[in-house]
Design an enzyme around this catalytic site. Structure first.
Site, PDB file in Angstrom:
ATOM      1  N   TYR A 113     -80.936 -76.207  99.988  1.00 40.07           N
ATOM      2  CA  TYR A 113     -81.770 -75.074  99.576  1.00 40.07           C
ATOM      3  C   TYR A 113     -81.397 -73.885 100.442  1.00 40.07           C
ATOM      4  O   TYR A 113     -80.860 -74.048 101.542  1.00 40.07           O
ATOM      5  CB  TYR A 113     -83.272 -75.386  99.602  1.00 40.07           C
ATOM      6  CG  TYR A 113     -83.947 -75.651 100.928  1.00 40.07           C
ATOM      7  CD1 TYR A 113     -83.756 -74.849 102.059  1.00 40.07           C
ATOM      8  CD2 TYR A 113     -84.867 -76.701 101.044  1.00 40.07           C
ATOM      9  CE1 TYR A 113     -84.422 -75.086 103.251  1.00 40.07           C
ATOM     10  CE2 TYR A 113     -85.540 -76.943 102.236  1.00 40.07           C
ATOM     11  CZ  TYR A 113     -85.306 -76.128 103.331  1.00 40.07           C
ATOM     12  OH  TYR A 113     -85.971 -76.366 104.507  1.00 40.07           O
ATOM     13  N   THR A 114     -81.713 -72.691  99.943  1.00 36.77           N
ATOM     14  CA  THR A 114     -81.282 -71.483 100.661  1.00 36.77           C
ATOM     15  C   THR A 114     -82.134 -71.221 101.893  1.00 36.77           C
ATOM     16  O   THR A 114     -81.637 -70.693 102.887  1.00 36.77           O
ATOM     17  CB  THR A 114     -81.348 -70.267  99.727  1.00 36.77           C
ATOM     18  OG1 THR A 114     -82.626 -70.264  99.086  1.00 36.77           O
ATOM     19  CG2 THR A 114     -80.249 -70.333  98.684  1.00 36.77           C
ATOM     20  N   GLU A 170     -75.884 -74.468  96.508  1.00 38.03           N
ATOM     21  CA  GLU A 170     -77.099 -73.887  97.093  1.00 38.03           C
ATOM     22  C   GLU A 170     -78.107 -73.653  95.981  1.00 38.03           C
ATOM     23  O   GLU A 170     -77.792 -73.073  94.947  1.00 38.03           O
ATOM     24  CB  GLU A 170     -76.794 -72.531  97.760  1.00 38.03           C
ATOM     25  CG  GLU A 170     -76.094 -72.622  99.102  1.00 38.03           C
ATOM     26  CD  GLU A 170     -77.037 -72.909 100.279  1.00 38.03           C
ATOM     27  OE1 GLU A 170     -78.275 -72.969 100.081  1.00 38.03           O
ATOM     28  OE2 GLU A 170     -76.523 -73.077 101.400  1.00 38.03           O
TER      29      GLU A 170
HETATM   30 ZN    ZN Z   1     -77.957 -76.503 103.856  1.00 40.49          ZN
END
Ligand code: ZN
Length: 243
Positions: A30-31, A94
């Protein structure tokens, strides 16, 4: 089969190309930033030194940032099975989400739909093993929590994306918080090693981080860093699946 993407290239990648055969892993992230735009900016900013191959927006749109045959810089110091520094052998995806530091949210339906399509495409193209589909926290548990306990691993497993145990929920619930002996604890760690986790030199704090990383992936209902009977039977089951 092809994937519909928009382009927003990142300058952060290794300029020599890699052989197709080198690509063995998919790593999800995840970002972990306050806004999606900020995350996109960072991943395409030359001074950040980070990037990914694909970025999945909240609305499900997929952005190609680094072409697959170049190494993107998403994994950092990392280990799985006998491999280290997984950038060279993986595709990094991502997924836009504020993460634990801000306000960790559910992944959107559109994101998961796109993620499944993209993953299936990559699995087929590079013949990626089901046990080599990973989260960032699996391969860098000391530093990372992403994609975290809201990431729908059990749902993805129904599409053959990543390993899962399929043990009855009611049975599992009864074993939650039930203590295990030291011998069983050693068994648990052996199973983790078979699954692919790096289990060397585990001191206290590091051990808790490793256990939490296991829970974020395979026992998402309780992340407490303590191994109980539920964790143990899950690990035993998974260790038999993992090759
Ligand atoms: Zn990461």
């Amino acid at each position: 089969m092809s994937i519909k993407t928009s382009l927003n290239y990142s300058p952060n990648f290794s300029t020599s190309t890699r052989n197709k055969k080198k690509i063995k892993y998919i790593v999800y992230h995840y970002t972990g930033m306050r806004s999606e735009n900020k995350a996109i900016k960072r991943l395409t900013d030359v001074s950040s030194n980070v990037s990914c191959h694909y970025f999945i927006k909240r609305n499900g749109q997929i952005i190609l940032m680094v072409p697959e045959l170049y190494e993107a810089w998403h994994a950092g110091k990392s280990n799985w099975k006998k491999d280290s520094s997984l950038n060279k052998s993986s595709i990094g995806i991502e997924i836009s989400n504020k993460g634990h530091e801000f306000r960790y949210e559910n992944f959107s339906k559109n994101q998961i739909t796109s993620l499944i399509k993209l993953s299936k495409y990559l699995i087929k193209k590079y013949r990626i093993k089901v046990s080599n589909i990973l989260g960032h926290s699996d391969i860098a548990f000391e530093r990372k929590k992403d994609p975290g306990e809201k990431f729908p691993w059990s749902h993805l497993a129904t599409k053959k994306i990543g390993i899962w145990h399929n043990i009855n929920e009611q049975k599992l619930k009864k074993l939650r918080r039930k203590r295990i002996s030291n011998i069983k604890m050693n068994n648990f760690i052996k199973c983790m090693s078979k699954i692919g986790y790096l289990t060397k030199n585990l001191k206290n704090n590091k051990k808790i981080k490793l256990f939490k990383s296991f829970q974020r992936r395979f026992r998402q209902k309780l992340i407490n860093g303590k191994i109980d009977k539920e964790c143990l039977i899950i690990a035993e089951k998974l260790s038999k699946l993992s090759k």
